[in-house]
Design an enzyme around this catalytic site. Structure first.
Site, short mmCIF file in Angstrom:
data_model
loop_
_atom_site.label_atom_id
_atom_site.label_comp_id
_atom_site.label_asym_id
_atom_site.label_seq_id
_atom_site.Cartn_x
_atom_site.Cartn_y
_atom_site.Cartn_z
N HIS A 172 0.82 -1.22 0.00
CA HIS A 172 0.00 0.00 0.00
C HIS A 172 0.85 1.27 0.00
O HIS A 172 0.33 2.36 -0.21
CB HIS A 172 -0.92 0.01 1.23
CG HIS A 172 -1.98 -1.04 1.17
ND1 HIS A 172 -3.31 -0.75 1.02
CD2 HIS A 172 -1.91 -2.40 1.21
CE1 HIS A 172 -4.02 -1.87 1.00
NE2 HIS A 172 -3.17 -2.89 1.11
N ASP A 380 3.64 9.64 -0.75
CA ASP A 380 2.47 8.87 -0.31
C ASP A 380 2.21 7.77 -1.34
O ASP A 380 2.28 8.03 -2.55
CB ASP A 380 1.25 9.81 -0.23
CG ASP A 380 0.24 9.36 0.81
OD1 ASP A 380 0.12 8.14 1.03
OD2 ASP A 380 -0.43 10.24 1.40
P1 ADP Z 1 -2.87 6.70 5.16
O1 ADP Z 1 -3.29 5.33 4.73
O2 ADP Z 1 -1.41 6.96 5.06
O3 ADP Z 1 -3.38 7.09 6.51
P2 ADP Z 1 -4.79 7.75 3.17
O4 ADP Z 1 -5.11 9.15 2.80
O5 ADP Z 1 -4.57 6.84 2.03
O6 ADP Z 1 -3.53 7.78 4.15
O7 ADP Z 1 -5.97 7.13 4.02
C1 ADP Z 1 -6.40 7.72 5.22
C2 ADP Z 1 -7.78 7.21 5.59
O8 ADP Z 1 -8.02 7.57 6.95
C3 ADP Z 1 -8.88 7.84 4.77
O9 ADP Z 1 -9.88 6.88 4.50
C4 ADP Z 1 -9.42 8.96 5.66
O10 ADP Z 1 -10.81 9.22 5.49
C5 ADP Z 1 -9.18 8.38 7.04
N1 ADP Z 1 -8.92 9.48 8.00
C6 ADP Z 1 -7.92 10.37 7.96
N2 ADP Z 1 -8.00 11.23 9.00
C7 ADP Z 1 -9.07 10.86 9.70
C8 ADP Z 1 -9.70 11.34 10.91
N3 ADP Z 1 -9.20 12.38 11.58
N4 ADP Z 1 -10.79 10.70 11.32
C9 ADP Z 1 -11.28 9.64 10.65
N5 ADP Z 1 -10.75 9.14 9.54
C10 ADP Z 1 -9.66 9.73 9.07
O1 F6P Z 2 -1.20 3.31 4.43
C1 F6P Z 2 -0.47 2.48 5.24
C2 F6P Z 2 -1.15 2.11 6.55
O2 F6P Z 2 -0.40 1.14 7.21
C3 F6P Z 2 -2.55 1.60 6.36
O3 F6P Z 2 -2.58 0.26 5.97
C4 F6P Z 2 -3.14 1.86 7.69
O4 F6P Z 2 -4.53 1.96 7.65
C5 F6P Z 2 -2.53 3.20 8.05
O5 F6P Z 2 -1.29 3.22 7.40
C6 F6P Z 2 -2.45 3.39 9.55
O6 F6P Z 2 -1.39 2.64 10.09
P1 F6P Z 2 -1.37 1.84 11.45
O7 F6P Z 2 -2.00 0.50 11.18
O8 F6P Z 2 0.07 1.76 11.78
O9 F6P Z 2 -2.17 2.61 12.46
#
Ligand code: ADP
Ligand code: F6P
Length: 475
Positions: A172, A380
């Site tokens: 991912h 990212d």
């Molecule tokens: P990562 O996987 O690195 O966290 P992404 O942008 O790909 O980054 O995915 C983040 C996910 O977490 C998204 O589905 C987003 O809606 C969710 N998310 C991010 N911040 C919040 C928050 N403060 N509360 C709830 N969900 C969140």
């Molecule tokens: O995007 C990478 C990731 O490991 C996701 O699979 C996961 O939802 C997010 O980062 C948060 O990470 P963690 O499982 O370490 O809280």
């Protein structure tokens, strides 16, 4: 402690098994104070739910509490197989090797990766435990789909235990170029681990190309048009499968009358002519320092009027015991405090900073409320927030500012793209997006929405699984 992932003997019975660091459920406490489980809100779970149900699927993962051993259980028609992590493994495998070595290294070393031999030992033994749990439940000829950087050794371990299985792996996060990857003292083991999969999937073609070049140079494997040949003559494939979101579900949520009302309430509370929004896990890869600095300068210079504009930054707490994350939180709070101290007035702060997670509906209301979404990671894998914003702009307006270093930038070409290292350039693009004509915004948003709705999470799962040779019924 035993290394056996399961207590009791269970005959292999699942024909489709997902292996991920986290289980597909999260713990909740109900109104009576009783502990229960709720399906995790992520797109991966949503996408795989139908196939898991149709194929007697099982999900192998960690349940989130160190030192606790749980029996397998069923939740909403899917079998959950919890894998135990001790407190020490949580520190060494999860916080250490996964999130203080691999995470920074794979994200272009935007923070310094730490290399510790004890962390590696924990990584190997935890990967072994996940592989054993999957081998134990998967029926003859079944399929196992392994997810992400925490479990890169599982494909090879599983292949050795169960050569009858179809094995997929999806990363991912970004896969780095050779020049960075080869710092890793355990580079050969990781590459061998990954090549145990029949298909190794990446977010973007560049990740697959980096991987193929590495296995050619370091393992001496023959590679041709995405295919690789292992030592024993068997073949696997590496390719890009850009992940996405459940676009229709986000659209429906954004159109729900409660969400519409909540979005209006947010705007009323913020009392600003223009609202900028950032939504991220509090992670140093997300470019928060640069973004907040850019907004600070825009307010300071008067290019944004603090009486008319507001920047709302939602930052989800994440990996809070890891040093770099602690430092980041302190830096961000200092920066925001300084800017608001300099530029704020009684009852009014130009930056509204919220350090919390929110329910999905609140996220949809925020996306609906925001005039300009600012997504500026330094690196990212994909960035789903950018796609969620687009899916929630049901009236076809809004503007997306997006880092060219997010995997999503390849697909969301009509966003206002920025180099987040170039603060002046980023400031200019933020202003350009904010001041674009309604026609220009709509033109760009139309193209963005077309992309997100025609490439949703179901397309992603179907294209990976059909390449793996798994029959998936189209929804
Ligand atoms: P990562 O996987 O690195 O966290 P992404 O942008 O790909 O980054 O995915 C983040 C996910 O977490 C998204 O589905 C987003 O809606 C969710 N998310 C991010 N911040 C919040 C928050 N403060 N509360 C709830 N969900 C969140
Ligand atoms: O995007 C990478 C990731 O490991 C996701 O699979 C996961 O939802 C997010 O980062 C948060 O990470 P963690 O499982 O370490 O809280």
């Amino acid at each position: 402690m035993t290394n056996n992932p399961r207590s009791g003997d269970v005959a292999p019975h699942a024909s489709f098994v997902v292996v991920a660091n986290r289980l597909a459920v999260e713990r909740i406490t109900d109104d009576e104070g009783d502990l229960g489980w709720r399906t995790s809100p992520g797109g991966l779970v949503t996408a795989l739910e139908p196939i898991m149900k149709a194929k007697e699927g099982a999900w192998v993962g960690w349940h989130g509490s160190p030192d606790e051993e749980l029996e397998p259980f069923e939740h909403d028609g899917i079998e959950m197989i919890p894998v135990r992590l001790s407190e020490e493994e949580f520190a060494e495998f999860y916080e250490g090797m996964s999130n203080a070595t691999l995470w920074p290294l794979y994200h272009d070393s935007v923070a310094f990766p730490e290399y510790h031999r004890e962390w590696w030992d924990a990584y190997v033994s935890v990967n072994q435990r996940f592989a054993e749990a999957a081998a134990e439940v998967t029926e003859e000829g079944g399929t196992v789909w392994v997810q992400d950087y925490q479990l890169q050794l599982v494909p090879r371990m599983l292949r050795e235990m169960r050569p009858d299985l179809k094995i997929g792996f999806f990363l991912h996060i970004p896969f780095p170029p050779q020049e960075l990857f080869q710092q890793l003292p355990w580079r050969t083991e990781i590459l061998k681990g990954l090549t145990g999969a029949d298909i190794v999937g990446f977010q973007v073609p560049g990740g697959a190309a980096n991987f193929l070049r590495l296995i050619r140079d370091r393992l001496g494997y023959e590679t041709k048009r995405g295919e690789f040949v292992r030592d024993d003559g068997s073949r696997g494939r590496a390719a890009a499968y850009p992940i996405s979101i459940d676009a229709n579900a986000f659209q429906d949520l954004a159109n729900h009358p409660d969400t519409v009302a909540r979005a209006e309430q947010i705007r009323e509370d913020l009392d600003a002519e223009i609202m900028f929004l950032g939504v991220d896990r509090l992670d140093y890869t997300k470019g928060l320092r640069q973004r907040i600095r850019a907004f600070g300068e825009l307010f300071q210079s008067g290019q944004l009027d603090p009486e008319k504009a507001v920047f709302l930054q939602v930052a989800t707490p994440s990996r809070e015991r890891v040093d770099e994350y602690r430092r980041l939180r302190d830096d961000i709070e200092l920066l925001v405090g300084r800017i608001n101290g300099d530029m704020g007035q009684i009852g009014r702060s130009p930056i509204n900073y919220l350090h919390s997670g929110y329910p999905r509906q609140e996220m949809a209301a925020l996306y609906r409320a925001a005039d300009v979404m600012v997504v500026t990671p330094l690196r990212d894998g994909m960035n789903l927030v950018a796609k969620e914003y687009v899916a929630c702009r049901t009236s076809g307006d809004g503007a997306l500012v997006l880092s060219e270093f997010a995997g999503a930038a390849r697909e969301l070409k009509q966003a206002w793209q920025v180099n987040p290292y170039d603060i002046n350039g980023m400031k200019q693009r933020i202003l350009d997006a904010a001041s674009a004509t309604p026609t220009e915004k709509r033109r760009r948003m139309r193209a963005l929405r077309r992309q997100v709705f025609t490439h949703d999470i179901n397309n992603w799962a179907e294209s990976f699984l059909s390449d793996l040779g798994v029959e998936v019924e189209s929804k």
